[in-house]
Design an enzyme around this catalytic site. Structure first.
Site, PDB file in Angstrom:
ATOM      1  N   GLU A 115       0.854  -1.191   0.039  1.00  0.00           N
ATOM      2  CA  GLU A 115      -0.037  -0.080  -0.082  1.00  0.00           C
ATOM      3  C   GLU A 115       0.712   1.357  -0.054  1.00  0.00           C
ATOM      4  OE1 GLU A 115      -2.793  -0.228   3.114  1.00  0.00           O
ATOM      5  OE2 GLU A 115      -3.583  -2.195   2.558  1.00  0.00           O
ATOM      6  N   GLU A 175      -5.844 -10.653  -1.489  1.00  0.00           N
ATOM      7  CA  GLU A 175      -6.610 -10.580  -0.418  1.00  0.00           C
ATOM      8  C   GLU A 175      -8.009 -10.514  -0.706  1.00  0.00           C
ATOM      9  OE1 GLU A 175      -5.261  -7.187   2.006  1.00  0.00           O
ATOM     10  OE2 GLU A 175      -3.006  -7.511   1.371  1.00  0.00           O
TER      11      GLU A 175
END
Length: 655
Positions: free
Chosen positions: A337, A444
Site C-alpha cells: 500500500e 486478499e
C-alpha cells in the site's frame, strides 16, 4: 444466618494450579478433540460448559491473589447461592483474583469467559476488567478480554473470548480495575466453548476445481488446529499469515525478534504440502513507533542521518525475518500500500516516504532478494481497478524495473463488494500490467455484502448472498481467462466467522467469504467450483418446503415443516431460513436447532438429521406466538424459505 469467611490466599506466592474441584468439573464436561468416535455428539450450535466457579463448596476453587490483596470466600459476596469471592486490601489496580488455566484449555478452540462483579459498599464506580496473563517463550503479556463500569449498587457481567494458539508456560484469567483500588466481590464464573462442526468432506476441493492457479487463504494462528485446519488444507494450496509476519508481530521492540505466532503456521504449511506467501515486510500500518524514532527518542524528521538510520533498521529487519525462513517461504509481499493516487507523484506520504523518499522501496526489494534469491517478490496494493491508482502503480513498477530493482510481481488485493467493480474494470486492472511481464496475484480477495457505509443487516438477506455468488463467479471466470498471467488467488480469510470486515463504527457483521460461520460451503463456493452452477446453493437441483399450521389458539399456533432435498447431491449439514413478520416469533422448536427466532428465523439441523441424500426429507416443528401489543390475527404463511443460501420451492397451502 451469615456464613463465616474463609481465607483463600494472601501475599505474593506464585499462582497455584486450579484446585481439585475444578479438575473434577473439567473431567466431566471438557475433553480435547479426539479422533475416535464419542458416545454422543454435542450440538454444534450450543456451547459446552468447560468450567464453573460458583464457590458453593466454601473454597476459592483455584482462584488466588496476584499480589498483596486478600481473597476470601464469604456469604456476603454471593450473587447467587450461599458463597462468593470477596477481594479486599488492594493496593494496586492489577491486584485481583486469578485462575491458572494453561493446562486446561485446548489450542485452536475459542472460549467464552463470563463472570459477575460488584464493588464493595460505598466504593466509587470504577472500570473492572476481565484480563489474561500469558507467558510464552519467557515473555509475559497482558490482554484485556472485556471491561465494564462497575459500582456498589448492582452486579455487572464481564465477558470476553480467548483462543489459545501457542503453548504457554503460564496462562491465567484474572480480574483487575482500571482506576482505583476498591474492594469488590466476584461470583458465578462460567467458561464455555462452542464445538466446531465437522467440515464437509464430500464436496469438491477448491484447489482441484481451480487448477489454473494456486488457491490460498489468509490465516490466523487458530486456523492450523482442528476442523479449521482440515478445511484450510483440503481446499487450499497456499496460505498467507495475515498478521503473524508483520513488523509489530516479529519485532515489537528494537532488536527483539519473536516468531511465536508465525512458526506454527509455517510448520503447518510444510506438513500439509502447502506453499507460503509472506505478508508483509514494509507497511505504513502495524509498524511499531520505535521504528520512526531518532536516537534521542524523538519522532524522526527528514535528515540524512535519520534516512540512513531508518534504512539500516529496515535492512536489519528484513535480513532477520526473511533469513529465518529462507526458501520455506516462496513469495513475499515486500512493500504494501505505497500508492496514493491523490498525490501528483502517486506516492503515499507515509513516514517511510517522508524520511527516505522512494529509497525504502528499493532497499526492501534489494535486501529481500539478497537474502532469498529464489523467492518471488511482490508489490501489493488495494483498489488497483481504479484507473488513477492503477496508473500510479504501473508507473512505479515500470520505473523500478528500469532501475533493475527485483520486482517480480504485482499484487491486487481485491477487497470488493457485490456490485463493484465491474468485470470490465477488473479486466483493465489485469491487462494494464501484462506489458511489464511481471507475475500478477490476487492477494486478499473478499466480496462484501454491503454497498454503502451506512448499511447494516442483522441477518444478511438471501438476495445479497446470491448477488455475492454471482460476483465471485464473474471474477473467477475473469481470473481463469488471465491464468497465463495470474499465478495465485488468495482469499482474505478462511470463513465468515473470522473476517476483518466485521465490526467498524456500526459494529456490523459481514459475510464476505466462500464458507459460512459454521465452515459450510455457501452459494458463492458453488458459483466458483461448479461450471454448471445455476444460481443455487449446490451444483444442481434444489429444495422443496411444505409449511403447515396444524393447530392454533388465541395468541399462538403450532406448525410443521417438511424439507425435501430435490438436488442431485447429498446435503451434509443445513440451515433453513424464513421470515415470520415483525408481529410473530418462534418460541420453541423440535427436530432442529433454533439459531434466530425472528423476524427472520434461522434453524440449523439437529445433527442426527443433518444428512439429506437426494430425495430425502427432514421434518421440524415449532410453536409460535404473536408478540404482545401487536394486535391479533392469523398465524403467518411464509412465502420464501431458503435452505443454506438457496431459495426453495414452497408447496401451496391447502385451501
Amino acid at each position: 444466618m451469615r456464613a463465616s469467611p474463609r481465607t483463600a490466599r494472601r501475599g505474593r506466592p506464585p499462582l497455584l494450579a486450579a484446585c481439585s474441584l475444578v479438575l473434577a468439573l473439567l473431567a466431566g464436561v471438557f475433553a480435547p478433540t479426539a479422533t475416535g468416535a464419542a458416545p454422543t455428539e454435542p450440538d454444534p450450535a450450543l456451547p459446552v460448559t468447560v468450567l464453573v466457579s460458583d464457590f458453593e463448596d466454601g473454597t476459592a476453587q483455584g482462584w488466588a491473589a496476584r499480589g498483596g490483596e486478600t481473597v476470601t470466600v464469604e456469604g456476603t459476596a454471593a450473587r447467587t447461592g450461599s458463597y462468593g469471592l470477596a477481594v479486599t486490601e488492594r493496593s494496586a489496580g492489577w491486584e485481583g483474583p486469578a485462575l491458572r488455566v494453561d493446562h486446561l484449555l485446548e489450542r485452536g478452540v475459542e472460549y467464552t469467559v463470563s463472570l459477575w462483579v460488584r464493588l464493595a459498599d460505598g466504593a466509587a464506580p470504577d472500570t473492572a476488567r476481565l484480563s489474561l496473563e500469558r507467558l510464552v517463550d519467557g515473555t509475559t503479556s497482558y490482554h484485556t478480554l472485556g471491561s465494564a463500569v462497575v459500582g456498589p449498587d448492582g452486579w455487572v457481567e464481564l465477558t470476553g473470548t480467548h483462543t489459545p494458539t501457542v503453548a504457554a508456560e503460564h496462562l491465567a484469567f484474572y480480574v483487575e480495575t482500571a482506576g482505583g483500588t476498591p474492594s469488590f466481590r466476584m461470583d458465578d464464573v462460567l467458561v464455555t466453548r462452542i464445538p466446531v462442526p465437522p467440515i464437509q468432506r464430500d464436496i469438491p476441493a477448491l484447489r482441484d476445481a481451480l487448477p489454473e492457479f494456486t488457491v490460498g487463504a489468509a490465516v490466523s494462528p487458530r486456523d492450523v488446529y482442528g476442523e479449521r485446519a482440515e478445511l484450510l488444507a483440503r481446499h487450499h494450496g497456499s496460505l498467507t499469515p495475515g498478521n503473524a509476519l508483520k513488523w509489530d508481530a516479529t519485532q515489537p521492540v528494537e532488536g527483539v525478534f519473536r516468531f511465536t505466532d508465525a512458526d506454527p503456521i509455517i510448520e503447518f504449511a510444510e506438513e500439509r504440502g502447502m506453499t507460503v506467501r509472506g505478508h508483509t515486510l514494509v507497511w505504513h500500518q502495524q509498524t511499531p513507533a520505535w521504528v520512526f524514532t531518532d536516537p534521542d527518542g524523538e519522532p524522526m524528521t527528514p535528515t540524512p542521518e535519520n534516512k540512513a538510520l531508518l534504512l539500516d533498521r529496515l535492512e536489519t529487519h528484513i535480513r532477520e525475518v526473511v533469513g529465518r525462513y529462507g526458501d520455506r517461504i516462496g513469495t513475499w509481499d515486500v512493500v504494501n500500500e505505497v500508492i496514493d493516487e491523490s498525490r501528483s507523484d502517486g506516492m503515499r506520504r507515509s513516514p517511510w516516504y517522508e524520511i527516505t523518499g522512494s529509497d525504502y522501496i528499493r532497499t526492501a526489494f534489494r535486501v529481500a532478494h539478497e537474502v532469498a534469491p529464489d523467492a518471488r517478490l511482490v508489490i501489493n496494493d488495494y483498489n488497483t481497478n481504479v484507473p488513477a491508482k492503477r496508473e500510479a502503480l504501473y508507473d512505479l513498477v515500470a520505473m523500478l524495473l528500469d532501475e533493475g530493482v527485483p520486482v517480480h510481481g504485482v499484487g491486487h488485493q481485491t477487497h470488493i463488494n457485490i456490485e463493484w467493480p465491474s468485470v470490465a474494470e477488473a479486466e483493465a486492472m489485469l491487462e494494464r500490467f501484462v506489458p511489464l511481464g511481471v507475475e500478477q496475484e490476487i492477494t486478499e480477495m473478499d466480496v462484501s455484502v454491503y454497498t454503502a457505509p451506512d448499511q447494516v443487516f442483522p441477518v444478511v438477506p438471501a438476495e445479497r448472498l446470491a448477488a455475492q455468488a454471482r460476483q465471485y463467479r464473474r471474477m473467477f471466470e475473469l481470473f481463469r481467462s488471465y491464468s497465463e498471467h495470474i499465478t495465485s488467488v488468495t482469499l482474505w480469510g478462511l470463513a465468515d466467522d473470522d473476517t476483518w470486515l466485521d465490526g467498524g463504527p456500526l459494529d456490523r457483521k459481514d459475510a464476505p467469504l466462500l464458507f459460512d460461520e459454521r465452515l459450510r460451503a455457501k452459494s458463492a463456493y458453488w458459483a466458483v467450483v461448479d461450471p454448471g452452477w445455476d444460481g443455487g446453493a449446490g451444483p444442481s437441483g434444489g429444495c422443496l418446503v411444505d409449511h403447515r399450521v396444524t393447530d392454533r389458539w388465541p395468541g399462538g399456533f403450532r406448525a410443521e415443516i417438511t424439507i425435501r432435498n430435490t438436488s442431485s447431491r447429498t446435503i451434509d449439514g443445513w440451515t433453513l431460513n424464513w421470515t415470520t413478520g415483525p408481529e410473530h416469533r418462534v418460541d420453541h422448536l423440535w427436530n432442529g436447532t433454533l439459531l434466530d427466532r425472528g423476524p427472520r428465523v434461522v434453524v440449523g439441523d439437529a445433527s442426527w438429521n443433518a444428512l439429506l441424500a437426494p430425495g430425502a426429507s427432514a421434518n421440524i416443528g415449532y410453536l409460535g406466538s404473536r408478540i404482545p401489543g401487536t394486535g391479533s390475527g392469523a398465524p403467518p404463511e411464509p412465502t420464501l424459505f431458503t435452505l443454506d443460501d438457496r431459495a426453495c420451492r414452497l408447496l401451496a397451502p391447502e385451501a
